[in-house]
Design an enzyme around this catalytic site. Structure first.
Site, PDB file in Angstrom:
ATOM      1  N   HIS A   1      -9.955 -14.045 -13.663  1.00 51.48           N
ATOM      2  CA  HIS A   1      -9.837 -12.956 -14.643  1.00 51.48           C
ATOM      3  C   HIS A   1     -10.160 -13.461 -16.050  1.00 51.48           C
ATOM      4  O   HIS A   1     -10.785 -12.752 -16.842  1.00 51.48           O
ATOM      5  CB  HIS A   1      -8.415 -12.390 -14.641  1.00 51.48           C
ATOM      6  CG  HIS A   1      -7.996 -11.777 -13.334  1.00 51.48           C
ATOM      7  ND1 HIS A   1      -6.720 -11.317 -13.095  1.00 51.48           N
ATOM      8  CD2 HIS A   1      -8.697 -11.545 -12.196  1.00 51.48           C
ATOM      9  CE1 HIS A   1      -6.650 -10.840 -11.860  1.00 51.48           C
ATOM     10  NE2 HIS A   1      -7.831 -10.971 -11.285  1.00 51.48           N
TER      11      HIS A   1
ATOM     12  N   GLU B   1       0.359 -10.563 -15.696  1.00 55.85           N
ATOM     13  CA  GLU B   1      -0.871 -11.302 -15.396  1.00 55.85           C
ATOM     14  C   GLU B   1      -2.000 -10.847 -16.322  1.00 55.85           C
ATOM     15  O   GLU B   1      -2.163  -9.649 -16.565  1.00 55.85           O
ATOM     16  CB  GLU B   1      -1.267 -11.047 -13.934  1.00 55.85           C
ATOM     17  CG  GLU B   1      -2.545 -11.764 -13.527  1.00 55.85           C
ATOM     18  CD  GLU B   1      -2.820 -11.640 -12.025  1.00 55.85           C
ATOM     19  OE1 GLU B   1      -1.932 -11.168 -11.282  1.00 55.85           O
ATOM     20  OE2 GLU B   1      -3.931 -12.010 -11.622  1.00 55.85           O
TER      21      GLU B   1
ATOM     22  N   GLU C   1      -5.672 -17.140  -4.732  1.00 55.59           N
ATOM     23  CA  GLU C   1      -5.902 -15.765  -4.254  1.00 55.59           C
ATOM     24  C   GLU C   1      -7.357 -15.678  -3.833  1.00 55.59           C
ATOM     25  O   GLU C   1      -8.063 -14.734  -4.160  1.00 55.59           O
ATOM     26  CB  GLU C   1      -5.629 -14.763  -5.368  1.00 55.59           C
ATOM     27  CG  GLU C   1      -4.205 -14.717  -5.850  1.00 55.59           C
ATOM     28  CD  GLU C   1      -4.052 -13.795  -7.049  1.00 55.59           C
ATOM     29  OE1 GLU C   1      -4.828 -13.938  -8.028  1.00 55.59           O
ATOM     30  OE2 GLU C   1      -3.178 -12.922  -6.987  1.00 55.59           O
TER      31      GLU C   1
ATOM     32  N   TYR D   1      -0.217  -3.077  -6.191  1.00 58.81           N
ATOM     33  CA  TYR D   1      -1.299  -2.642  -7.086  1.00 58.81           C
ATOM     34  C   TYR D   1      -1.222  -1.149  -7.405  1.00 58.81           C
ATOM     35  O   TYR D   1      -1.940  -0.662  -8.261  1.00 58.81           O
ATOM     36  CB  TYR D   1      -2.659  -2.960  -6.456  1.00 58.81           C
ATOM     37  CG  TYR D   1      -2.993  -4.437  -6.474  1.00 58.81           C
ATOM     38  CD1 TYR D   1      -3.469  -5.024  -7.642  1.00 58.81           C
ATOM     39  CD2 TYR D   1      -2.820  -5.232  -5.362  1.00 58.81           C
ATOM     40  CE1 TYR D   1      -3.766  -6.378  -7.687  1.00 58.81           C
ATOM     41  CE2 TYR D   1      -3.110  -6.589  -5.384  1.00 58.81           C
ATOM     42  CZ  TYR D   1      -3.584  -7.153  -6.548  1.00 58.81           C
ATOM     43  OH  TYR D   1      -3.873  -8.486  -6.588  1.00 58.81           O
TER      44      TYR D   1
ATOM     45  N   ASP E   1     -13.706  -8.030 -11.476  1.00 58.03           N
ATOM     46  CA  ASP E   1     -12.712  -8.856 -10.802  1.00 58.03           C
ATOM     47  C   ASP E   1     -13.132  -9.120  -9.359  1.00 58.03           C
ATOM     48  O   ASP E   1     -12.863  -8.315  -8.476  1.00 58.03           O
ATOM     49  CB  ASP E   1     -11.371  -8.092 -10.860  1.00 58.03           C
ATOM     50  CG  ASP E   1     -10.217  -8.870 -10.258  1.00 58.03           C
ATOM     51  OD1 ASP E   1     -10.430 -10.019  -9.819  1.00 58.03           O
ATOM     52  OD2 ASP E   1      -9.107  -8.327 -10.224  1.00 58.03           O
TER      53      ASP E   1
ATOM     54  N   HIS F   1       4.052 -11.015  -5.889  1.00 59.10           N
ATOM     55  CA  HIS F   1       3.126 -10.116  -6.582  1.00 59.10           C
ATOM     56  C   HIS F   1       3.531  -8.679  -6.315  1.00 59.10           C
ATOM     57  O   HIS F   1       3.788  -8.305  -5.170  1.00 59.10           O
ATOM     58  CB  HIS F   1       1.695 -10.377  -6.079  1.00 59.10           C
ATOM     59  CG  HIS F   1       0.631  -9.874  -7.003  1.00 59.10           C
ATOM     60  ND1 HIS F   1       0.475  -8.541  -7.295  1.00 59.10           N
ATOM     61  CD2 HIS F   1      -0.337 -10.528  -7.705  1.00 59.10           C
ATOM     62  CE1 HIS F   1      -0.549  -8.405  -8.137  1.00 59.10           C
ATOM     63  NE2 HIS F   1      -1.055  -9.593  -8.417  1.00 59.10           N
TER      64      HIS F   1
ATOM     65  N   ASP G   1      -4.753 -15.961 -14.616  1.00 63.30           N
ATOM     66  CA  ASP G   1      -5.656 -15.975 -13.464  1.00 63.30           C
ATOM     67  C   ASP G   1      -7.010 -16.507 -13.954  1.00 63.30           C
ATOM     68  O   ASP G   1      -7.616 -15.930 -14.862  1.00 63.30           O
ATOM     69  CB  ASP G   1      -5.780 -14.551 -12.915  1.00 63.30           C
ATOM     70  CG  ASP G   1      -6.626 -14.466 -11.661  1.00 63.30           C
ATOM     71  OD1 ASP G   1      -7.756 -14.994 -11.672  1.00 63.30           O
ATOM     72  OD2 ASP G   1      -6.176 -13.846 -10.682  1.00 63.30           O
TER      73      ASP G   1
ATOM     74  N   HIS H   1       0.250  -6.588 -12.793  1.00 62.56           N
ATOM     75  CA  HIS H   1      -0.833  -6.291 -13.733  1.00 62.56           C
ATOM     76  C   HIS H   1      -0.275  -5.264 -14.717  1.00 62.56           C
ATOM     77  O   HIS H   1       0.338  -4.286 -14.289  1.00 62.56           O
ATOM     78  CB  HIS H   1      -2.033  -5.718 -13.000  1.00 62.56           C
ATOM     79  CG  HIS H   1      -2.651  -6.693 -12.038  1.00 62.56           C
ATOM     80  ND1 HIS H   1      -3.922  -6.558 -11.545  1.00 62.56           N
ATOM     81  CD2 HIS H   1      -2.169  -7.842 -11.480  1.00 62.56           C
ATOM     82  CE1 HIS H   1      -4.187  -7.567 -10.727  1.00 62.56           C
ATOM     83  NE2 HIS H   1      -3.143  -8.350 -10.659  1.00 62.56           N
TER      84      HIS H   1
ATOM     85  N   ARG I   1       0.815  -1.219   0.000  1.00 64.85           N
ATOM     86  CA  ARG I   1       0.000   0.000   0.000  1.00 64.85           C
ATOM     87  C   ARG I   1       0.851   1.273   0.000  1.00 64.85           C
ATOM     88  O   ARG I   1       0.335   2.362  -0.104  1.00 64.85           O
ATOM     89  CB  ARG I   1      -0.944   0.016   1.205  1.00 64.85           C
ATOM     90  CG  ARG I   1      -2.033  -1.029   1.092  1.00 64.85           C
ATOM     91  CD  ARG I   1      -2.973  -0.993   2.278  1.00 64.85           C
ATOM     92  NE  ARG I   1      -3.710  -2.241   2.377  1.00 64.85           N
ATOM     93  CZ  ARG I   1      -3.282  -3.299   3.060  1.00 64.85           C
ATOM     94  NH1 ARG I   1      -2.138  -3.245   3.724  1.00 64.85           N
ATOM     95  NH2 ARG I   1      -3.997  -4.399   3.102  1.00 64.85           N
TER      96      ARG I   1
ATOM     97  N   HIS J   1     -12.938 -12.414  -6.760  1.00 63.50           N
ATOM     98  CA  HIS J   1     -12.576 -13.806  -6.523  1.00 63.50           C
ATOM     99  C   HIS J   1     -13.512 -14.452  -5.507  1.00 63.50           C
ATOM    100  O   HIS J   1     -14.035 -13.783  -4.630  1.00 63.50           O
ATOM    101  CB  HIS J   1     -11.136 -13.903  -6.001  1.00 63.50           C
ATOM    102  CG  HIS J   1     -10.113 -13.338  -6.955  1.00 63.50           C
ATOM    103  ND1 HIS J   1      -8.776 -13.310  -6.685  1.00 63.50           N
ATOM    104  CD2 HIS J   1     -10.251 -12.801  -8.188  1.00 63.50           C
ATOM    105  CE1 HIS J   1      -8.131 -12.774  -7.706  1.00 63.50           C
ATOM    106  NE2 HIS J   1      -8.999 -12.446  -8.626  1.00 63.50           N
TER     107      HIS J   1
ATOM    108  N   HIS K   1      -2.963 -18.317 -11.371  1.00 61.35           N
ATOM    109  CA  HIS K   1      -3.728 -17.920 -10.191  1.00 61.35           C
ATOM    110  C   HIS K   1      -5.038 -18.702 -10.242  1.00 61.35           C
ATOM    111  O   HIS K   1      -5.821 -18.539 -11.174  1.00 61.35           O
ATOM    112  CB  HIS K   1      -4.009 -16.411 -10.183  1.00 61.35           C
ATOM    113  CG  HIS K   1      -2.795 -15.601  -9.852  1.00 61.35           C
ATOM    114  ND1 HIS K   1      -2.769 -14.235  -9.984  1.00 61.35           N
ATOM    115  CD2 HIS K   1      -1.580 -15.968  -9.362  1.00 61.35           C
ATOM    116  CE1 HIS K   1      -1.577 -13.793  -9.601  1.00 61.35           C
ATOM    117  NE2 HIS K   1      -0.844 -14.829  -9.228  1.00 61.35           N
TER     118      HIS K   1
HETATM  119 ZN    ZN Z   1      -2.745 -10.060  -9.642  1.00 66.57          ZN
HETATM  120 ZN    ZN Z   2      -4.483 -12.944  -9.858  1.00 70.17          ZN
END
Ligand code: ZN
Ligand code: ZN
Length: 296
Positions: free
Chosen positions: A197, A160, A276, A87, A244, A84, A194, A124, A52, A246, A231
């Site tokens: 996704h 990804e 995930e 983000y 998106d 990973h 993924d 990503h 973050r 999960h 993923h």
């Molecule tokens: Zn990802």
């Molecule tokens: Zn993923």
């Protein structure tokens, strides 16, 4: 426990599949190894930093040493670990100063992987934010990746595929191929698929025919040599929703069939198959359940 005892105590030991969740590394990256082992995971994902924050403090020397020692002690191989990236990073950001900030943060992430002896970094691709065309955005991403590859050694940049939510690119295999075509050192780039996704992006992978067609397209458009990891997620949102969300394995719209196909697919041998899924109390049983799907 010896290394061999750790390895043979895990579900799926002796098979060619390596499964585990994205575990917490809070309190130090070495804790990710303990968290993975406690769940019986034979593969895992982690953040090597607080994802973050743009520029978190560097890894502690003691943390680096513990991570490396514990990796071999617990019998984990770098090829089954898929870190990973944060983000926050958008290598395709149309704003040059924001793009530079992303580049610096990504460089820091790649260097952390290098120091830890890890060989891949999953991310990503980026978002055009409705300010430039998708093609221009993908070209910027490739440009940034080339710069980052020049500045580092050994770590693969693993793109990804996305659900295509908002202005995120990477939801078509053609997007990934467009980027890879523009990378100078192709051995430094990889792809992670993924499952949630892929379905949300419009690829019907729940039937054996659809699943087979997806991998056929992958090979034709991207190239099977680029596949570095999976993923493994169920999805709350249906085919082509471009959303998106999960879900735990077997609790979304995917159905268990897809996971059966994955666990019995020799193309996915020896790759990190990363959960995930949102409920960490289910991770242990999800791993066990996945291995039960392997046909004897
Ligand atoms: Zn990802
Ligand atoms: Zn993923």
């Amino acid at each position: 426990m010896t290394t061999q005892q750790h390895i043979s105590a895990r579900p799926g030991a002796g098979t060619k599949k390596f499964v585990g969740p994205h575990v917490s590394s809070s309190g130090g990256v070495e804790n990710a190894i303990l968290n993975a082992d406690a769940l019986g995971a034979s593969a895992f994902a982690l953040y090597t930093r607080n994802q973050r924050q743009w520029f978190p403090k560097p890894l502690e020397e003691s943390s680096i040493e513990s991570f490396k020692t514990m990796l071999s002690e617990y019998g984990y191989q770098p090829k089954h670990i898929l870190p990973h990236a944060s983000y926050l990073i958008n290598l395709g950001n149309p704003d040059p100063s924001m793009r530079a900030k992303s580049r610096h943060a990504f460089l820091d992430e790649l260097q952390r992987c290098e120091i830890l002896g890890l060989t891949m970094l999953n991310f990503h691709p980026g978002s055009h934010l409705n300010k430039i065309s998708p093609e221009d955005c993908l070209s910027l991403i490739a440009e940034e990746m080339n710069l980052l590859i020049q500045k580092t050694k050994g770590v693969k940049l693993v793109i990804e595929n996305t659900a295509g939510q908002g202005t995120n690119l990477g939801f078509r295999f053609e997007h990934l191929a467009y980027i890879i075509e523009r990378i100078d050192e192709k051995q430094r780039v990889g792809v992670c698929i993924d499952t949630a996704h892929t379905l949300a992006a419009g690829y019907e992978i729940r039937t054996a025919e659809g699943y087979g067609a997806m991998w056929h397209d992958f090979d034709l458009i991207i190239g099977k040599q680029y596949l570095c990891g999976i993923h493994l997620n169920d999805s709350k949102k249906d085919l082509g929703s471009r959303v998106d969300r999960h879900a735990p394995i077997g609790e979304g719209v995917m159905g268990i069939g897809l996971f059966e196909l994955v666990m019995n697919d020799p193309r996915l041998d020896d790759l990190p198959l990363i959960l995930e899924t949102p409920d960490e109390t289910q991770w242990k049983s999800e791993i066990e359940r996945l291995f039960e799907l392997i046909e004897q």
